[in-house]
Design a protein around this motif. Structure first.
Motif, PDB file in Angstrom:
ATOM      1  N   THR A  12      23.657   8.810  28.318  1.00  0.00           N
ATOM      2  CA  THR A  12      23.080   9.569  29.434  1.00  0.00           C
ATOM      3  C   THR A  12      21.586   9.747  29.166  1.00  0.00           C
ATOM      4  N   LEU A  16      18.205  14.732  34.182  1.00  0.00           N
ATOM      5  CA  LEU A  16      18.832  13.414  34.178  1.00  0.00           C
ATOM      6  C   LEU A  16      17.856  12.350  34.666  1.00  0.00           C
ATOM      7  N   PHE A  50      19.356   5.254  33.917  1.00  0.00           N
ATOM      8  CA  PHE A  50      20.818   5.165  33.836  1.00  0.00           C
ATOM      9  C   PHE A  50      21.315   3.944  34.600  1.00  0.00           C
ATOM     10  N   VAL A  58      31.201   6.020  31.356  1.00  0.00           N
ATOM     11  CA  VAL A  58      30.124   7.019  31.272  1.00  0.00           C
ATOM     12  C   VAL A  58      30.748   8.374  30.953  1.00  0.00           C
ATOM     13  N   THR A  59      29.916   9.278  30.495  1.00  0.00           N
ATOM     14  CA  THR A  59      30.286  10.665  30.169  1.00  0.00           C
ATOM     15  C   THR A  59      31.442  10.763  29.175  1.00  0.00           C
ATOM     16  N   GLY A  62      27.956   9.664  25.931  1.00  0.00           N
ATOM     17  CA  GLY A  62      27.238  10.181  27.090  1.00  0.00           C
ATOM     18  C   GLY A  62      26.965  11.666  27.040  1.00  0.00           C
ATOM     19  N   LEU A  68      26.300  18.546  29.260  1.00  0.00           N
ATOM     20  CA  LEU A  68      26.127  18.404  30.706  1.00  0.00           C
ATOM     21  C   LEU A  68      26.901  19.485  31.456  1.00  0.00           C
ATOM     22  N   ARG A  72      28.012  15.951  35.439  1.00  0.00           N
ATOM     23  CA  ARG A  72      29.012  14.930  35.126  1.00  0.00           C
ATOM     24  C   ARG A  72      29.484  14.229  36.400  1.00  0.00           C
ATOM     25  N   LEU A  90      26.717  11.884  37.610  1.00  0.00           N
ATOM     26  CA  LEU A  90      26.667  10.660  36.813  1.00  0.00           C
ATOM     27  C   LEU A  90      27.808   9.717  37.167  1.00  0.00           C
TER      28      LEU A  90
END
Length: 303
Positions: free
Chosen positions: A18, A26, A31, A48-49, A53, A58, A63, A66
């Motif tokens: 991230t 962000l 990204f 992701v996440t 990440g 976050l 989240r 993203l």
């Protein structure tokens, strides 16, 4: 019912970092460019996440943003597997439902951290999520960070009772444990390595691929380990395993993703910014990272 998705969720699932701006907001433009780079470099899927990440740094809203951004950027080019787990059961349900709404191919759900649930409680948690959201689920077992190890027997029971629990990411250094996953859950259960030095060995026992932080730096080489193995080019896969070992080693001399973000900064791919309580590696470790990294990629900045 899930056979088709199980066929395509194989190979190197890249766990994208991230990126943050200097003010720790962000950096969505970077990204998106990282996602494109991964796909162009041969990564077989995008996640992701997950741990790499920084999900614990976050907000829930971030989240979701993203996941939404990644889903649009991936745009069906490769499978998309967001991390939707949390230490909070209701948050996990909410994020997993969002992943389903976004058309994710699967959700990666971590064993809840800090709480240290019993095996019975873990079973109830994962079964409740699997029953509530009709999406393929890959459980994420990383006892070194959660302080709880999901036992093979518990995982096997979940795989039998929940058709949509189709695999596990094992960031587990106990290689006997990961062997027993396929013995107890069946050879068609998707086993992914989350330990860099076990990416190649897990393929040898029937693993489906790997979710390796190192893919953020050399996505093509990490994906090539799987491609070579699938092509029957065992020596090429083995050579890549040993070629990447020094890089893998230096990336875990501090807590992931701090060394990884420092390396990405050296490559000019993103700013090496983390949110507290995480921080950049020491100057000494940064120099060690730079020295090792130069054997793999072009280092474009001394910052």
């Amino acid at each position: 019912m899930y056979e088709e998705v199980k066929k395509k969720l194989r190979g190197s699932i890249a766990p994208v970092v991230t990126p943050f701006n200097e003010d720790e907001t962000l950096d969505l433009a970077t990204f998106c460019s990282l996602i494109d780079w991964h796909i162009e470099s041969g990564s077989h899927a995008i996640s992701v996440t997950g741990t790499t990440g920084e999900p614990s740094s976050l907000t829930i809203e971030e989240r979701v943003l993203l996941m939404e951004t990644a889903a649009k950027q991936v745009n069906g080019r490769v499978p998309f597997v967001p991390g939707t787990g949390s230490t909070n059961h209701q948050e996990t349900l909410y994020l997993t439902k969002k992943a389903k709404e976004l058309g994710a191919d699967a959700a990666l759900i971590i064993v809840p951290y800090y709480n240290r649930p019993s095996q019975h409680a873990l079973y109830k948690h994962f079964k409740a999520v699997a029953d509530a959201v009709d999406i393929p689920i890959i459980i994420y077992n990383i006892p070194g960070r959660t302080a709880t190890n999901l036992h093979v027997k518990t995982l096997a029971q979940l795989s039998k009772d929940c058709e949509n629990i189709i695999g596990v990411k094992e960031s587990n250094k106990d290689f006997e444990h990961v062997n027993r996953v396929l013995l107890e859950c069946g050879r068609d259960f998707l086993l992914y390595s989350g330990i860099e030095l076990l990416c190649y060995p897990m393929l040898a026992i029937g693993g489906a691929g790997h979710i390796s932080a190192t893919a953020n730096l050399v996505p093509g080489k990490v994906a090539e380990i799987y491609d070579a193995w699938q092509a029957g080019e065992v020596n090429r896969a083995l050579n890549l395993h040993y070629e990447l070992m020094p890089l893998n080693d230096v990336l875990f001399k501090d807590t992931n993703p701090a060394p990884l973000k420092a390396a990405l900064g050296m490559m000019g791919k993103t700013k090496p910014v983390l949110r507290m309580p995480m921080d950049v590696p020491t100057k000494e470790l940064q120099e060690e990272i730079r020295t090792v990294l130069q054997d793999y990629v072009e280092v474009v900045t001394n910052s």
